[in-house]
Design a protein around this motif. Sequence first.
Motif, short mmCIF file in Angstrom:
data_model
loop_
_atom_site.label_atom_id
_atom_site.label_comp_id
_atom_site.label_asym_id
_atom_site.label_seq_id
_atom_site.Cartn_x
_atom_site.Cartn_y
_atom_site.Cartn_z
N SER A 457 -34.72 -1.58 18.71
CA SER A 457 -34.45 -2.24 17.43
C SER A 457 -35.10 -3.62 17.36
CB SER A 457 -32.94 -2.35 17.20
OG SER A 457 -32.35 -3.09 18.24
N SER A 458 -35.72 -4.04 18.46
CA SER A 458 -36.15 -5.45 18.56
C SER A 458 -37.27 -5.82 17.59
CB SER A 458 -36.58 -5.76 19.99
OG SER A 458 -37.70 -4.96 20.36
N ASN A 459 -38.18 -4.89 17.34
CA ASN A 459 -39.29 -5.19 16.44
C ASN A 459 -38.78 -5.42 15.01
OD1 ASN A 459 -41.85 -3.67 14.71
ND2 ASN A 459 -42.32 -5.35 16.08
N ALA A 460 -37.86 -4.57 14.59
CA ALA A 460 -37.28 -4.71 13.24
C ALA A 460 -36.44 -5.98 13.17
CB ALA A 460 -36.43 -3.49 12.91
N THR A 461 -35.76 -6.28 14.26
CA THR A 461 -34.92 -7.49 14.27
C THR A 461 -35.78 -8.74 14.11
OG1 THR A 461 -33.25 -6.44 15.64
CG2 THR A 461 -33.31 -8.85 15.68
N TYR A 462 -36.88 -8.78 14.84
CA TYR A 462 -37.76 -9.95 14.76
C TYR A 462 -38.30 -10.11 13.34
CZ TYR A 462 -41.07 -13.56 15.96
OH TYR A 462 -41.75 -14.76 16.01
N GLU A 463 -38.71 -9.00 12.77
CA GLU A 463 -39.22 -9.05 11.39
C GLU A 463 -38.13 -9.53 10.44
OE1 GLU A 463 -40.86 -5.36 9.97
OE2 GLU A 463 -41.49 -6.24 8.06
N ALA A 464 -36.89 -9.08 10.68
CA ALA A 464 -35.80 -9.43 9.76
C ALA A 464 -35.57 -10.93 9.69
CB ALA A 464 -34.52 -8.71 10.19
N TYR A 465 -35.54 -11.61 10.84
CA TYR A 465 -35.23 -13.04 10.75
C TYR A 465 -36.47 -13.91 10.63
CZ TYR A 465 -35.71 -13.26 15.94
OH TYR A 465 -36.15 -13.19 17.24
N THR A 466 -37.66 -13.31 10.62
CA THR A 466 -38.85 -14.13 10.41
C THR A 466 -39.47 -13.83 9.04
OG1 THR A 466 -40.25 -12.58 11.63
CG2 THR A 466 -39.35 -14.44 12.86
N ALA A 467 -40.36 -12.85 8.99
CA ALA A 467 -41.22 -12.68 7.82
C ALA A 467 -40.67 -11.67 6.83
CB ALA A 467 -42.58 -12.20 8.28
N PRO A 468 -40.20 -12.11 5.66
CA PRO A 468 -39.72 -11.12 4.71
C PRO A 468 -40.84 -10.45 3.92
CG PRO A 468 -39.33 -13.33 3.86
CD PRO A 468 -40.02 -13.48 5.20
N LEU A 469 -40.75 -9.16 3.76
CA LEU A 469 -41.56 -8.40 2.79
C LEU A 469 -43.06 -8.66 2.93
CD1 LEU A 469 -39.17 -9.09 -0.23
CD2 LEU A 469 -39.21 -7.03 1.20
N GLY A 470 -43.50 -8.86 4.17
CA GLY A 470 -44.94 -8.97 4.42
C GLY A 470 -45.54 -10.32 4.10
N VAL A 471 -44.71 -11.34 3.99
CA VAL A 471 -45.24 -12.63 3.55
C VAL A 471 -46.11 -13.30 4.62
CG1 VAL A 471 -43.30 -14.11 4.20
CG2 VAL A 471 -44.70 -14.71 2.24
N GLY A 472 -45.69 -13.28 5.86
CA GLY A 472 -46.53 -13.80 6.95
C GLY A 472 -46.72 -15.30 6.99
N PHE A 473 -47.10 -15.79 8.16
CA PHE A 473 -47.58 -17.16 8.38
C PHE A 473 -46.64 -18.29 7.99
CE2 PHE A 473 -51.81 -16.08 9.82
CZ PHE A 473 -52.06 -17.16 10.64
N MET A 474 -45.32 -18.06 7.99
CA MET A 474 -44.43 -19.19 7.73
C MET A 474 -44.03 -19.83 9.06
SD MET A 474 -42.04 -17.85 4.65
CE MET A 474 -42.64 -17.77 2.98
N VAL A 475 -44.96 -19.81 9.99
CA VAL A 475 -44.69 -20.26 11.36
C VAL A 475 -45.15 -21.70 11.59
CG1 VAL A 475 -44.77 -18.03 12.51
CG2 VAL A 475 -46.90 -19.20 11.98
#
Length: 632
Positions: A457-475
């Motif tokens: 589940s880790s890949n989905a979890t990371y996506e959940a708390y970082t990049a919503p809906l393919g937005v990317g680069f808010m790092v």
Amino acid sequence: MRFYIKPNIFEDSILLNLKNEIETFFQAKLVTVESEANVVFVLDKSIYPGYLVKKMNQEKVIILAAETVSLLQGFYYYLLNLINNDFNDVRQTPNQAIRMIDHWDNFDGTIERGYAGRSIFYENNQFLDDYNRVKMYARMLASVGINYIALNNVNVHHEETFLISAKHLAKVKFLADIFGKFGIKVMLSVNFASPIRFGDLKTADPLDEQVQQWWQTRANLIYDLIPDFGGFLVKADSEGEPGPFAYGRDHAQGANMLARALAPHHGIVIWRTFVYNAHQDWRDRTTDRARAAYDNFMALDGKFDDNVTLQIKFGPIDFQTREPVQPLFGALEKTNQIIEFQVTQEYTGHQIDINYLLQQWYEVLHFDTKHGQPELLLKDVPQTKSPVPQNSGVAAVGNVGRDDNWTGNKLAQANLYGFGRIAWDADLTPEQILSEWLQLTFGKLEHLDVIKEIMLSSNATYEAYTAPLGVGFMVTPQNHYGPSIDGYEFDRWGTYHFADRNGLGVDRTVKTGTGYTRQYADANYAKYEDLTTCPDELLLFFHHVDYTHVLHDGKTVIQHIYDTHFEGVEKVKQYLALWPQLEDELAPIDYQNVLEHLNRQLKNAVEWRDQMNTFFYRMSGIPDNQERKIYA
Ligand code: GCU
């Protein structure tokens, strides 16, 4: 266990290594009479590529292959199955011809985007003479079928430029010999301006005869020393690296010039398509970085020599947690291709956060480019759309360093193992690969399911708390770990989210945006162009929408942002609650290693949640419909 290799002569260094490997693993000499053996290796010209394992009876297994490297791979396969006690007749053939790991190691010992300590090859502008470690590494790579490795960073700095000089080549040869015994060809990243940097010429123009001659002489020197040298990996006209543009030449002219120097020696040039305007003005809404690779390379299809291969990042931007598949795939018809992945977790958690990347890669490799009938999946592109399939395949930026457990976070080993496995067979599921890795790494554990549950589940979890809906680069700029929502918003790199009080996302449609969607085959173009058919997970990659836009699951965009960020943190808390079940089963060092990383992951997830929710609440003024804590 008694082993026999036929023919019983060991002139070939790989065959000799196979003999040594058997003797090391089984602490026994080979038998000299075939009938006494219960595992027999046979060179058989008809079994190509890959190998055939035949179970003769309960007592006897035969492994056949045309190439010695395949016999060695067959041996590792045998070991894997010995552990699982599962023997059946099997014919193994690799999906991809090139299965490569790229090291972004610098000669000073640092690693660009490395998260597991310093380089295993270099320190202080010298070769680290720890060849034992390199040998272990070569074995690990060979055991999953890796057959190419690039030894230095694609950004070729000053000292590294001279790796192709007599001064350093003797040591490169040392490494090449170690990898060579395991059937892995060594490549070097080269600087396109080398003739100038060496102080020999005033130009690096690919059409200049002296330049061509310079590279030819260089290639001859390399191959005199290292006859099985793989070739050059090149990042040119990209993020400040020199290239053919300086002379008004195109990428085909640049790549072919190098390729012609290597051709007499059967070497190849792997040329990267990561070429875009890295000095964009954020005010300019017409330039779109996502378009760049296609705009630069599509017109050159058919212009590259047979020993040139384009190395193309799987997505159009840059190894993001979520982005669509690069539209060049399927569109290119007359060019050799390698799909590039990143095992090292640059944008995906720095090997602090657990992120089992096989989930992402599996999905990406099974993407239908819609360039074929009835389908053309990405995984099949390199072998079916390249004029020389032998020079095509997959590559990934590696994730190992000098840390005791190789990858910083112990669980990140699974990504390296898994990359090799999908490079060989893209239809192995993330679950299957994980089961293999867990079995090989930890053996039988009562709470194996706990690790499985966390990792799957880790890949989905990371996506959940970082990049919503393919937005990317808010790092965070430069280091790319942790949130910095506007970190790149007014920068030159072409990575913007365009959030305002009404909504966010990048309009890449033909109708009202940058027109990027048109680079896809008709069916995918239509799917992405239309707001109603664009998949939610890529919505903000392709469209600028209001916060109140309703997703396919009935939620608004803003509610989705809140929900995923709250849920992501809860998931990490769950991992932390589950992990102690393994305390008595794992070696203390492994147990603590993951525990410590999970604690850091939780901090990161909390930071992402709070910054994202606060930012978008302030922007939109729309409250969370569950009234959870947002730091307004
Ligand atoms: C990313 C990464 C750089 C790297 C580049 C590349 O942008 O941040 O460190 O050099 O990719 O792939 O060349």
